[in-house]
Design an enzyme around this catalytic site. Structure first.
Site, PDB file in Angstrom:
ATOM      1  N   GLU A   1      10.038   8.203 -16.531  1.00 46.68           N
ATOM      2  CA  GLU A   1       8.716   8.783 -16.809  1.00 46.68           C
ATOM      3  C   GLU A   1       8.290   8.497 -18.250  1.00 46.68           C
ATOM      4  O   GLU A   1       7.125   8.196 -18.525  1.00 46.68           O
ATOM      5  CB  GLU A   1       8.735  10.292 -16.557  1.00 46.68           C
TER       6      GLU A   1
ATOM      7  N   LYS B   1      16.632  21.221 -10.046  1.00 47.11           N
ATOM      8  CA  LYS B   1      15.890  20.003 -10.385  1.00 47.11           C
ATOM      9  C   LYS B   1      16.766  18.898 -10.983  1.00 47.11           C
ATOM     10  O   LYS B   1      17.656  19.160 -11.774  1.00 47.11           O
ATOM     11  CB  LYS B   1      14.773  20.311 -11.395  1.00 47.11           C
TER      12      LYS B   1
ATOM     13  N   HIS C   1       0.836  -1.223   0.000  1.00 48.15           N
ATOM     14  CA  HIS C   1       0.000   0.000   0.000  1.00 48.15           C
ATOM     15  C   HIS C   1       0.864   1.263   0.000  1.00 48.15           C
ATOM     16  O   HIS C   1       0.446   2.294   0.523  1.00 48.15           O
ATOM     17  CB  HIS C   1      -0.934   0.038   1.207  1.00 48.15           C
TER      18      HIS C   1
ATOM     19  N   SER D   1      15.748  21.035 -15.238  1.00 42.70           N
ATOM     20  CA  SER D   1      14.647  21.927 -15.592  1.00 42.70           C
ATOM     21  C   SER D   1      15.225  23.172 -16.241  1.00 42.70           C
ATOM     22  O   SER D   1      16.294  23.640 -15.849  1.00 42.70           O
ATOM     23  CB  SER D   1      13.879  22.313 -14.328  1.00 42.70           C
TER      24      SER D   1
END
Ligand code: ARG
Length: 460
Positions: free
Chosen positions: A294, A287, A160, A281
């Site tokens: 992704e 970043k 979970h 970024s």
């Protein structure tokens, strides 16, 4: 407006095919990818035709020589397939006619584009399946190396998405190893069904010519031959099965991608991705993003979509061949290429990640995920599991509200909850003791991981 080139089926019609209709129906931009398979199939077919005296040896030789040259022209780009030719089969046949004249027309004896395209597709799939099998072998190798490197590194196991119990990191990597191993088995199994020759089925009913389909099957390295000519040209279930296998690989990769994205975040901070496989970024200088993971997760959606596309195309098609089936190629090509590329790049990224062992050691040593150890300790002291669970729940609540981690709770305090607790409780409140106390088959202990590693090594 330029004039249409001659289409293979034009003679029956009194008007030329409308140019917009032709542009709409042309598949050259997609099926040009099959030119090698198409030429290979044609060479096998004409070889058989000569052996059966359907064409002469000289004619076959002319055709084979011409096809060989066309393959070179296509691969070097001196022959550029034009959409006006309708499909890659026509491109090649028209070019052959330009090169060797009317004898080119003999290549099509006893063959339709229906069995031709089914043959090309199976040859394409056969090679893509091998590429995907190899890619999966590659990521399995990386996983085995990771499992070996981190076999004694303790990480959190989750259920979970809540910290559940400490485990060996090797155990975690071997879980993915097993998933990709099953993916590879699925492909190996599928290959048997793909490796069946449809050539010789002609349009769908067979031919009046004395063809020898077993011979073309042999020449093309197919393991067996179609049992039924209708099925041979009209079935696409192997494409569905292949895309489904690709979708399963992508699903596994996508779950793994999710772990990598979470674990490399500041909040988790378990994993470092090498700068060579991370992105930044354009606005926020601090970043460091896991874009490769992704993108793999995103591309999974495309492959799922392809599966729905092919299932829907085939639904409700009357037997046998229907032109709808030309639409099988975009989802097939896209799934095969996306999946092979995703597995390969993910494996390279994975190779270039490292677990942050110091941080993991610190976090696991203090965590509530050791609570199950207390419950099992109580069970070993003859407390029924239900009671042990309740007692431990109270200990956890105390630990949270008093801000004292489980290993730091004083013995006196432990005994408030149960007087069977003794000093030996602290022995099980170490992540390593927790991991290694697991005795059951295939579990997370270092000893079990060692056995699993040995088995995994044999699989590779
Ligand atoms: N381009 C077609 C395809 O890919 C080839 C078969 C054409 N057959 C036909 N009967 N029109 O499906």
């Amino acid at each position: 407006m330029s004039k249409n080139k001659e289409l293979l089926w034009q003679s029956r019609f009194s008007l030329p095919f409308d140019r917009d209709a032709l542009l709409f129906s042309s598949s050259v931009h997609v099926d040009r990818k099959l030119y090698r398979e198409d030429i290979r199939g044609s060479i096998a077919h004409v070889t058989m035709l000569a052996e059966e005296n359907i064409v002469s040896r000289e004619e076959a030789l002319q055709i084979i020589t011409g096809l060989g040259e066309i393959e070179v022209e296509l691969s070097e780009g001196t022959l550029v397939p034009q959409w006006e030719d309708e499909d890659i089969h026509t491109v090649i046949e028209n070019r052959l006619k330009e090169k060797i004249g009317p004898v080119a027309g003999k290549l099509h004896s006893g063959r339709s584009r229906n069995d031709q395209v089914a043959t090309d597709t199976r040859l394409y799939m056969r090679s893509q399946i091998s590429d995907l099998e190899e890619a999966l072998g590659g990521i399995m190798k990386v996983l085995l190396d990771k499992a070996e490197t981190y076999r004694e590194t303790i990480i959190f196991g989750y259920t979970h998405l809540q910290r559940a119990q400490p485990i060996s990191a090797g155990h975690y990597y071997l879980a993915y190893f097993n998933m990709f191993n099953r993916d590879r088995q699925r492909l190996r199994d599928l290959k048997k069904r793909v490796n069946v020759s449809p050539l010789g089925a002609a349009a769908f009913a067979g031919s009046t010519l004395p063809l020898n389909p077993a011979r073309t099957a042999e020449l093309l390295g197919f393991e067996s031959l179609f049992p039924n000519s209708i099925d041979a040209v009209s079935d696409r279930d192997i494409i569905i099965e292949f895309i489904s296998a690709c979708a399963t690989v992508m699903m596994h990769l996508s779950r793994f991608a999710e772990d990598v994205i979470l674990w490399s975040s500041y909040e988790f901070g378990y994993l470092e991705i090498s700068d060579a496989f991370a992105t930044g970024s354009s606005l926020m200088p601090q970043k460091k993003n896991a874009d490769i993971a992704e993108l793999v997760r995103g591309k999974t959606g495309r492959v799922y979509g392809n599966l729905m596309t092919i299932l829907t195309i085939m639904k409700g098609l009357p037997l046998s061949y229907n032109r709808d089936m030309q639409e099988d190629k975009p989802p097939l090509f896209d799934s095969a290429e996306t999946t092979v590329q995703s597995v390969n790049i993910f494996a390279r990224m994975l190779e270039n990640t490292a677990l942050k062992e110091d941080r993991l050691a610190r976090l696991t040593a203090e965590d509530l995920s050791l609570a199950t150890e207390i419950a099992e300790y109580l069970v070993r002291k003859q407390i029924p599991f239900r009671d042990a669970h309740r007692i431990t729940g109270k200990i956890v609540t105390w630990s949270i509200s008093n801000g004292v981690t489980l290993p730091k709770i004083p013995l006196g305090q432990f005994r408030e909850f149960s007087d069977v607790i003794d000093n030996d409780i602290y022995d099980c409140l170490k992540p390593e003791a927790s991991v290694n106390s697991k005795k059951s088959h295939g579990s997370c202990s270092f000893a079990s991981v060692a056995v699993q590693l040995e088995e995994a090594g044999k699989v590779l």
